[in-house]
Design a protein around this motif. Structure first.
Motif, PDB file in Angstrom:
ATOM      1  N   GLY A   1     -26.485   3.718 -11.778  1.00  0.00           N
ATOM      2  CA  GLY A   1     -25.215   3.151 -12.495  1.00  0.00           C
ATOM      3  C   GLY A   1     -25.740   2.122 -12.046  1.00  0.00           C
ATOM      4  O   GLY A   1     -24.947   0.644 -12.691  1.00  0.00           O
ATOM      5  N   SER A   2     -26.873   0.960 -11.164  1.00  0.00           N
ATOM      6  CA  SER A   2     -26.640  -0.113 -11.202  1.00  0.00           C
ATOM      7  C   SER A   2     -27.286  -0.875 -12.810  1.00  0.00           C
ATOM      8  O   SER A   2     -27.370  -1.782 -13.349  1.00  0.00           O
ATOM      9  CB  SER A   2     -27.859  -0.810  -9.792  1.00  0.00           C
ATOM     10  N   VAL A   3     -28.451  -0.453 -12.684  1.00  0.00           N
ATOM     11  CA  VAL A   3     -28.613  -0.582 -14.182  1.00  0.00           C
ATOM     12  C   VAL A   3     -28.255  -0.585 -16.092  1.00  0.00           C
ATOM     13  O   VAL A   3     -28.554  -1.020 -16.833  1.00  0.00           O
ATOM     14  CB  VAL A   3     -30.565  -0.560 -14.514  1.00  0.00           C
ATOM     15  N   TYR A   4     -27.020   0.465 -16.105  1.00  0.00           N
ATOM     16  CA  TYR A   4     -26.622   1.207 -16.769  1.00  0.00           C
ATOM     17  C   TYR A   4     -26.340  -0.029 -18.118  1.00  0.00           C
ATOM     18  O   TYR A   4     -26.524   0.206 -19.186  1.00  0.00           O
ATOM     19  CB  TYR A   4     -25.887   2.068 -16.529  1.00  0.00           C
TER      20      TYR A   4
ATOM     21  N   GLY B   1     -10.786   8.323 -20.640  1.00  0.00           N
ATOM     22  CA  GLY B   1     -12.144   8.307 -19.874  1.00  0.00           C
ATOM     23  C   GLY B   1     -12.339   9.102 -18.647  1.00  0.00           C
ATOM     24  O   GLY B   1     -11.909   8.384 -17.508  1.00  0.00           O
ATOM     25  N   VAL B   2     -12.702  10.147 -18.556  1.00  0.00           N
ATOM     26  CA  VAL B   2     -13.209  11.138 -17.646  1.00  0.00           C
ATOM     27  C   VAL B   2     -14.915  11.012 -17.657  1.00  0.00           C
ATOM     28  O   VAL B   2     -16.064  11.254 -17.999  1.00  0.00           O
ATOM     29  CB  VAL B   2     -12.618  12.262 -17.743  1.00  0.00           C
ATOM     30  N   GLU B   3     -14.746  10.734 -16.488  1.00  0.00           N
ATOM     31  CA  GLU B   3     -16.782  10.323 -15.309  1.00  0.00           C
ATOM     32  C   GLU B   3     -16.212  10.616 -14.060  1.00  0.00           C
ATOM     33  O   GLU B   3     -15.232  10.316 -13.004  1.00  0.00           O
ATOM     34  CB  GLU B   3     -16.928   8.770 -15.715  1.00  0.00           C
ATOM     35  N   PRO B   4     -17.656  11.306 -13.795  1.00  0.00           N
ATOM     36  CA  PRO B   4     -17.265  11.724 -12.019  1.00  0.00           C
ATOM     37  C   PRO B   4     -18.100  10.761 -11.162  1.00  0.00           C
ATOM     38  O   PRO B   4     -17.797   9.962  -9.948  1.00  0.00           O
ATOM     39  CB  PRO B   4     -18.391  12.512 -11.902  1.00  0.00           C
ATOM     40  N   SER B   5     -18.886   9.685 -11.577  1.00  0.00           N
ATOM     41  CA  SER B   5     -19.231   8.821 -11.024  1.00  0.00           C
ATOM     42  C   SER B   5     -18.410   7.888 -10.662  1.00  0.00           C
ATOM     43  O   SER B   5     -18.068   7.249 -11.394  1.00  0.00           O
ATOM     44  CB  SER B   5     -20.788   8.355 -12.062  1.00  0.00           C
ATOM     45  N   ASP B   6     -17.966   7.256  -9.441  1.00  0.00           N
ATOM     46  CA  ASP B   6     -17.181   6.183  -8.944  1.00  0.00           C
ATOM     47  C   ASP B   6     -18.160   4.756  -9.508  1.00  0.00           C
ATOM     48  O   ASP B   6     -17.237   4.277  -9.574  1.00  0.00           O
ATOM     49  CB  ASP B   6     -17.614   6.242  -7.511  1.00  0.00           C
ATOM     50  N   ARG B   7     -19.142   4.346  -8.975  1.00  0.00           N
ATOM     51  CA  ARG B   7     -19.540   3.509  -9.220  1.00  0.00           C
ATOM     52  C   ARG B   7     -19.358   3.051 -11.261  1.00  0.00           C
ATOM     53  O   ARG B   7     -19.369   1.858 -11.146  1.00  0.00           O
ATOM     54  CB  ARG B   7     -20.769   3.505  -9.752  1.00  0.00           C
ATOM     55  N   MET B   8     -20.021   3.773 -11.745  1.00  0.00           N
ATOM     56  CA  MET B   8     -20.039   4.212 -13.542  1.00  0.00           C
ATOM     57  C   MET B   8     -18.209   3.328 -13.801  1.00  0.00           C
ATOM     58  O   MET B   8     -18.164   2.681 -14.547  1.00  0.00           O
ATOM     59  CB  MET B   8     -20.084   5.431 -14.088  1.00  0.00           C
TER      60      MET B   8
ATOM     61  N   ALA C   1     -33.377   2.871 -18.077  1.00  0.00           N
ATOM     62  CA  ALA C   1     -31.466   3.356 -17.925  1.00  0.00           C
ATOM     63  C   ALA C   1     -31.823   4.715 -19.037  1.00  0.00           C
ATOM     64  O   ALA C   1     -30.499   5.289 -18.763  1.00  0.00           O
ATOM     65  CB  ALA C   1     -30.494   2.722 -18.606  1.00  0.00           C
ATOM     66  N   LEU C   2     -32.567   5.428 -19.403  1.00  0.00           N
ATOM     67  CA  LEU C   2     -33.013   6.401 -19.776  1.00  0.00           C
ATOM     68  C   LEU C   2     -33.162   7.552 -19.479  1.00  0.00           C
ATOM     69  O   LEU C   2     -33.776   7.676 -18.578  1.00  0.00           O
ATOM     70  CB  LEU C   2     -33.604   6.551 -21.370  1.00  0.00           C
TER      71      LEU C   2
END
Length: 250
Positions: A9-12, A66-73, A205-206
């Motif tokens: 999440g930090s490098v995406y 936009g549906v996303e499980p990651s809080d950070r993202m 980030a892959l």
């Protein structure tokens, strides 16, 4: 499983960000497979940091989720007046039945824990006649990526990560969706130089890099960096994006 609340999440954004001009090209390509009328309501399933989500709002002029499980993202996602970012997953989409005209699944399918349930949820939230665009890789249609030469086991790692086209279609049919006979091949990515490719990939980030041995990555990136230093402006290949079009029957 990849932890998008952690290092990834930090490098995406640095490693996987999409320039605005490229976002517009992607959206225009998606539009070729969707109804011409406007507005269209769209779900970006697995929206991540919103790489494409605001562009979908601009192109289709309707409500975009936009549906996303990651809080950070989600916290890093680009805001837009036409976009609502929601916590959720493919297996549990926080939208009512028949609430969108289109669903985009952009390089997320291989992360789903239950693909059939996820595709059932896609069918549920689509309106009758609605279209889902499954942008993914297929184990039997894998591109010959240039950077595989630096990481000997990466090709096999990637092939194991994805289903075949036939298996993917079978899951879609089981979920009540109708797949097109053939995949669509989209060319929307910008051409980049060897240095630009190295700089992006060096963020690791892959998903592939989450499964490679550390020593293999260290050796590979050292060779990659040396080549990028010697020949920084060499144009690198652009690969078609395989996409399967799925329809909810009317």
């Amino acid at each position: 499983m990849v932890d998008y609340n952690g290092r990834m999440g930090s490098v995406y954004v640095a490693g996987r960000g999409i320039p605005a001009t490229e976002v517009r090209r992607w959206a225009a390509e998606f539009a070729k497979h969707l109804p011409e009328r406007r507005p269209l309501d769209v779900l970006d399933l697995g929206s991540g940091t919103g790489r494409l989500t605001p562009g979908l709002a601009e192109e289709f002029q309707g409500k975009v989720y936009g549906v996303e499980p990651s809080d950070r993202m989600r916290a890093a996602a680009e805001p837009h007046s036409g976009v609502s970012y929601l916590k959720g997953s493919a297996e549990e989409i926080p939208l009512p039945e028949a609430s969108v005209d289109a669903v985009l699944m952009f390089l997320t399918f291989h992360h789903w824990t239950d693909p059939v349930q996820g595709l059932r949820e896609v069918r549920r939230v689509l309106r009758p006649g609605g279209v889902a665009l499954l942008r993914t890789q297929f184990a039997d249609l894998m591109p010959d990526l240039f950077w595989y030469e630096y990481f000997p086991s990466a090709r096999e790692v990637d092939a194991r990560m994805y289903l075949t086209l036939a298996a993917t279609k079978e899951l879609a049919v089981e979920a009540g969706l109708v797949p097109d006979d053939d995949v669509v091949r989209i060319s929307a990515e910008e051409q980049r130089t060897l240095r630009e490719r190295y700089e992006r990939l060096s963020h690791r980030a892959l998903s592939t890099f989450e499964h490679l041995p550390a020593d293999e990555m260290d050796r590979g990136f050292a060779r990659f960096a040396a080549d990028a230093e010697r020949d920084p402006d060499r144009p690198m290949p652009v690969y078609d994006a395989t996409t399967l079009v799925l329809t909810r029957p009317s």
